[in-house]
Design a protein around this motif. Structure first.
Motif, PDB file in Angstrom:
ATOM      1  N   ALA A 108       1.003  -1.334  -0.029  1.00 53.60           N
ATOM      2  CA  ALA A 108      -0.030  -0.028   0.012  1.00 53.60           C
ATOM      3  C   ALA A 108       0.934   1.200   0.117  1.00 53.60           C
ATOM      4  O   ALA A 108       0.514   2.066  -0.729  1.00 53.60           O
ATOM      5  CB  ALA A 108      -0.958   0.042   1.010  1.00 53.60           C
ATOM      6  N   PHE A 109       1.834   1.006   0.795  1.00 59.41           N
ATOM      7  CA  PHE A 109       3.132   2.358   0.789  1.00 59.41           C
ATOM      8  C   PHE A 109       3.484   2.572  -0.657  1.00 59.41           C
ATOM      9  O   PHE A 109       3.649   3.582  -1.269  1.00 59.41           O
ATOM     10  CB  PHE A 109       4.085   2.029   1.737  1.00 59.41           C
ATOM     11  CG  PHE A 109       5.210   2.968   1.790  1.00 59.41           C
ATOM     12  CD1 PHE A 109       4.968   4.234   2.278  1.00 59.41           C
ATOM     13  CD2 PHE A 109       6.341   2.676   1.089  1.00 59.41           C
ATOM     14  CE1 PHE A 109       5.956   5.302   2.108  1.00 59.41           C
ATOM     15  CE2 PHE A 109       7.445   3.598   0.967  1.00 59.41           C
ATOM     16  CZ  PHE A 109       7.413   4.914   1.727  1.00 59.41           C
ATOM     17  N   ALA A 110       3.814   1.273  -1.361  1.00 60.62           N
ATOM     18  CA  ALA A 110       4.403   1.523  -2.764  1.00 60.62           C
ATOM     19  C   ALA A 110       3.568   2.314  -3.668  1.00 60.62           C
ATOM     20  O   ALA A 110       3.795   3.025  -4.216  1.00 60.62           O
ATOM     21  CB  ALA A 110       4.960   0.252  -3.095  1.00 60.62           C
ATOM     22  N   PHE A 111       2.081   1.715  -3.756  1.00 53.95           N
ATOM     23  CA  PHE A 111       1.189   2.496  -4.247  1.00 53.95           C
ATOM     24  C   PHE A 111       0.896   3.833  -4.007  1.00 53.95           C
ATOM     25  O   PHE A 111       1.115   4.737  -5.051  1.00 53.95           O
ATOM     26  CB  PHE A 111      -0.251   1.780  -4.284  1.00 53.95           C
ATOM     27  CG  PHE A 111      -1.314   2.395  -5.104  1.00 53.95           C
ATOM     28  CD1 PHE A 111      -1.489   2.070  -6.150  1.00 53.95           C
ATOM     29  CD2 PHE A 111      -2.134   2.946  -4.319  1.00 53.95           C
ATOM     30  CE1 PHE A 111      -2.299   2.668  -7.108  1.00 53.95           C
ATOM     31  CE2 PHE A 111      -3.277   3.767  -4.903  1.00 53.95           C
ATOM     32  CZ  PHE A 111      -3.538   3.500  -6.267  1.00 53.95           C
ATOM     33  N   MET A 112       0.953   4.095  -2.872  1.00 49.47           N
ATOM     34  CA  MET A 112       0.474   5.620  -2.594  1.00 49.47           C
ATOM     35  C   MET A 112       1.877   6.498  -3.235  1.00 49.47           C
ATOM     36  O   MET A 112       1.877   7.639  -3.465  1.00 49.47           O
ATOM     37  CB  MET A 112       0.313   5.832  -0.918  1.00 49.47           C
ATOM     38  CG  MET A 112      -0.729   5.159  -0.464  1.00 49.47           C
ATOM     39  SD  MET A 112      -2.437   5.882  -1.144  1.00 49.47           S
ATOM     40  CE  MET A 112      -2.393   7.345  -0.276  1.00 49.47           C
ATOM     41  N   MET A 113       3.271   5.869  -2.925  1.00 44.59           N
ATOM     42  CA  MET A 113       4.573   6.660  -3.480  1.00 44.59           C
ATOM     43  C   MET A 113       4.461   6.830  -4.905  1.00 44.59           C
ATOM     44  O   MET A 113       4.874   7.791  -5.399  1.00 44.59           O
ATOM     45  CB  MET A 113       5.565   5.802  -2.870  1.00 44.59           C
ATOM     46  CG  MET A 113       5.805   6.329  -1.464  1.00 44.59           C
ATOM     47  SD  MET A 113       5.710   7.783  -0.760  1.00 44.59           S
ATOM     48  CE  MET A 113       4.253   8.083  -0.203  1.00 44.59           C
ATOM     49  N   MET A 114       3.722   5.789  -5.626  1.00 40.16           N
ATOM     50  CA  MET A 114       3.733   5.997  -7.056  1.00 40.16           C
ATOM     51  C   MET A 114       2.734   6.945  -7.441  1.00 40.16           C
ATOM     52  O   MET A 114       3.115   7.453  -8.339  1.00 40.16           O
ATOM     53  CB  MET A 114       3.302   4.556  -7.737  1.00 40.16           C
ATOM     54  CG  MET A 114       3.142   4.302  -9.167  1.00 40.16           C
ATOM     55  SD  MET A 114       2.061   3.172  -9.762  1.00 40.16           S
ATOM     56  CE  MET A 114       0.600   3.718  -9.102  1.00 40.16           C
ATOM     57  N   VAL A 115       1.538   6.911  -6.889  1.00 34.63           N
ATOM     58  CA  VAL A 115       0.647   7.947  -6.990  1.00 34.63           C
ATOM     59  C   VAL A 115       1.531   9.325  -6.633  1.00 34.63           C
ATOM     60  O   VAL A 115       1.169  10.386  -7.648  1.00 34.63           O
ATOM     61  CB  VAL A 115      -0.441   7.840  -6.426  1.00 34.63           C
ATOM     62  CG1 VAL A 115      -1.630   9.005  -6.540  1.00 34.63           C
ATOM     63  CG2 VAL A 115      -1.262   6.438  -6.780  1.00 34.63           C
ATOM     64  N   LEU A 116       1.913   9.454  -5.620  1.00 33.62           N
ATOM     65  CA  LEU A 116       2.918  10.751  -5.144  1.00 33.62           C
ATOM     66  C   LEU A 116       3.686  11.015  -6.352  1.00 33.62           C
ATOM     67  O   LEU A 116       3.739  12.485  -6.721  1.00 33.62           O
ATOM     68  CB  LEU A 116       3.373  10.671  -3.909  1.00 33.62           C
ATOM     69  CG  LEU A 116       4.497  11.727  -3.533  1.00 33.62           C
ATOM     70  CD1 LEU A 116       3.234  12.974  -3.398  1.00 33.62           C
ATOM     71  CD2 LEU A 116       4.890  11.496  -2.458  1.00 33.62           C
ATOM     72  N   ALA A 117       4.620  10.366  -7.082  1.00 31.90           N
ATOM     73  CA  ALA A 117       5.468  10.356  -7.766  1.00 31.90           C
ATOM     74  C   ALA A 117       4.881  10.752  -9.160  1.00 31.90           C
ATOM     75  O   ALA A 117       5.413  11.847 -10.052  1.00 31.90           O
ATOM     76  CB  ALA A 117       6.210   9.129  -8.115  1.00 31.90           C
ATOM     77  N   LEU A 118       3.646  10.153  -9.523  1.00 30.86           N
ATOM     78  CA  LEU A 118       3.009  10.672 -10.766  1.00 30.86           C
ATOM     79  C   LEU A 118       2.432  11.949 -10.785  1.00 30.86           C
ATOM     80  O   LEU A 118       2.660  12.990 -11.572  1.00 30.86           O
ATOM     81  CB  LEU A 118       1.729   9.619 -10.979  1.00 30.86           C
ATOM     82  CG  LEU A 118       2.384   8.474 -11.637  1.00 30.86           C
ATOM     83  CD1 LEU A 118       1.162   7.519 -11.654  1.00 30.86           C
ATOM     84  CD2 LEU A 118       2.650   8.347 -13.182  1.00 30.86           C
ATOM     85  N   LEU A 119       1.801  12.461  -9.545  1.00 33.31           N
ATOM     86  CA  LEU A 119       1.587  13.806  -9.280  1.00 33.31           C
ATOM     87  C   LEU A 119       2.367  14.882  -9.340  1.00 33.31           C
ATOM     88  O   LEU A 119       2.371  15.787  -9.975  1.00 33.31           O
ATOM     89  CB  LEU A 119       0.835  14.091  -7.811  1.00 33.31           C
ATOM     90  CG  LEU A 119      -0.702  13.347  -7.869  1.00 33.31           C
ATOM     91  CD1 LEU A 119      -0.884  13.234  -6.484  1.00 33.31           C
ATOM     92  CD2 LEU A 119      -1.588  14.204  -8.479  1.00 33.31           C
ATOM     93  N   VAL A 120       3.717  14.341  -8.727  1.00 36.52           N
ATOM     94  CA  VAL A 120       4.818  15.292  -8.792  1.00 36.52           C
ATOM     95  C   VAL A 120       5.242  15.451 -10.169  1.00 36.52           C
ATOM     96  O   VAL A 120       5.770  16.514 -10.562  1.00 36.52           O
ATOM     97  CB  VAL A 120       6.184  14.834  -7.717  1.00 36.52           C
ATOM     98  CG1 VAL A 120       7.158  15.663  -7.862  1.00 36.52           C
ATOM     99  CG2 VAL A 120       5.592  14.709  -6.317  1.00 36.52           C
ATOM    100  N   PHE A 121       5.492  14.424 -10.916  1.00 37.32           N
ATOM    101  CA  PHE A 121       6.054  14.397 -12.147  1.00 37.32           C
ATOM    102  C   PHE A 121       5.123  15.315 -13.081  1.00 37.32           C
ATOM    103  O   PHE A 121       5.572  15.870 -14.140  1.00 37.32           O
ATOM    104  CB  PHE A 121       6.326  13.379 -12.710  1.00 37.32           C
ATOM    105  CG  PHE A 121       7.419  12.181 -12.350  1.00 37.32           C
ATOM    106  CD1 PHE A 121       8.436  12.906 -11.745  1.00 37.32           C
ATOM    107  CD2 PHE A 121       7.283  11.091 -12.508  1.00 37.32           C
ATOM    108  CE1 PHE A 121       9.663  12.221 -11.277  1.00 37.32           C
ATOM    109  CE2 PHE A 121       8.443  10.125 -12.006  1.00 37.32           C
ATOM    110  CZ  PHE A 121       9.691  10.696 -11.329  1.00 37.32           C
ATOM    111  N   THR A 122       3.746  15.166 -12.864  1.00 35.36           N
ATOM    112  CA  THR A 122       2.834  15.966 -13.660  1.00 35.36           C
ATOM    113  C   THR A 122       3.159  17.372 -13.280  1.00 35.36           C
ATOM    114  O   THR A 122       2.923  18.407 -14.265  1.00 35.36           O
ATOM    115  CB  THR A 122       1.408  15.591 -13.435  1.00 35.36           C
ATOM    116  OG1 THR A 122       1.245  14.200 -13.750  1.00 35.36           O
ATOM    117  CG2 THR A 122       0.301  16.510 -13.920  1.00 35.36           C
ATOM    118  N   LEU A 123       3.460  17.786 -12.001  1.00 38.01           N
ATOM    119  CA  LEU A 123       3.384  19.335 -11.738  1.00 38.01           C
ATOM    120  C   LEU A 123       4.844  19.696 -12.107  1.00 38.01           C
ATOM    121  O   LEU A 123       4.863  20.809 -12.651  1.00 38.01           O
ATOM    122  CB  LEU A 123       3.473  19.315 -10.100  1.00 38.01           C
ATOM    123  CG  LEU A 123       2.124  19.272  -9.422  1.00 38.01           C
ATOM    124  CD1 LEU A 123       2.132  19.166  -7.929  1.00 38.01           C
ATOM    125  CD2 LEU A 123       0.910  20.531  -9.758  1.00 38.01           C
TER     126      LEU A 123
END
Length: 145
Positions: A108-123
């Motif tokens: 679950a941590f890995a999934f949340m960090m993947m979503v965080l990384a996608l959001l940061v890359f988008t920004l």
């Protein structure tokens, strides 16, 4: 590349919205069927609160996904409000990732960090363009008089 990342971010956020709603629906159903209470709280209030929390969370995730999707489709940076919403979504994912590692586990941590990384890359992909005076050009500087 940034269009692809923004569209993938949107799709992941849409999927996460569905997942959050389904999890909250299951929790509300279990609470209602078991007639559970916590410290004397009305079970119906707990059930209604769980449904509302699932719905509101899903709507917010869909809103964040729409902002990322529009940025990817238009290939333009989101406006000020859109950037603030995506930053807020990234912060929430970071905090929830820190909480889920202890409560749910590393996947679950890995999934949340993947979503965080996608959001940061988008920004970062749609970050502010440099101002005219800040840009470095290949042209020669004007001669000093």
């Amino acid at each position: 590349m940034r269009r692809t990342v923004a569209i993938v971010t949107a799709l992941v956020l849409f999927g996460e919205a569905v997942g959050i709603f389904v999890i909250n629906a299951a929790l509300a159903t279990v609470t209602e069927n078991q007639n559970m209470s916590l410290a004397g709280m009305d079970p119906e209030a707990m059930t209604a609160g769980t449904w509302v929390m699932g719905g509101v969370s899903a709507v917010l995730l869909i809103g964040c996904g729409l902002i990322a999707l529009l940025a990817g489709v238009r290939d333009r940076a989101p406006g000020r409000f859109g950037r603030i919403v995506l930053i807020g979504c990234a912060v929430v994912h970071g905090v929830l990732g820190a909480v889920t590692v202890g409560l749910v586990g590393w996947p679950a941590f890995a999934f949340m960090m993947m979503v965080l990384a996608l959001l940061v890359f988008t920004l970062l992909g749609y970050g502010p363009e440099g101002r005219g005076e800040d840009r470095v050009s290949d042209e020669a500087a004007p001669a000093a008089v």
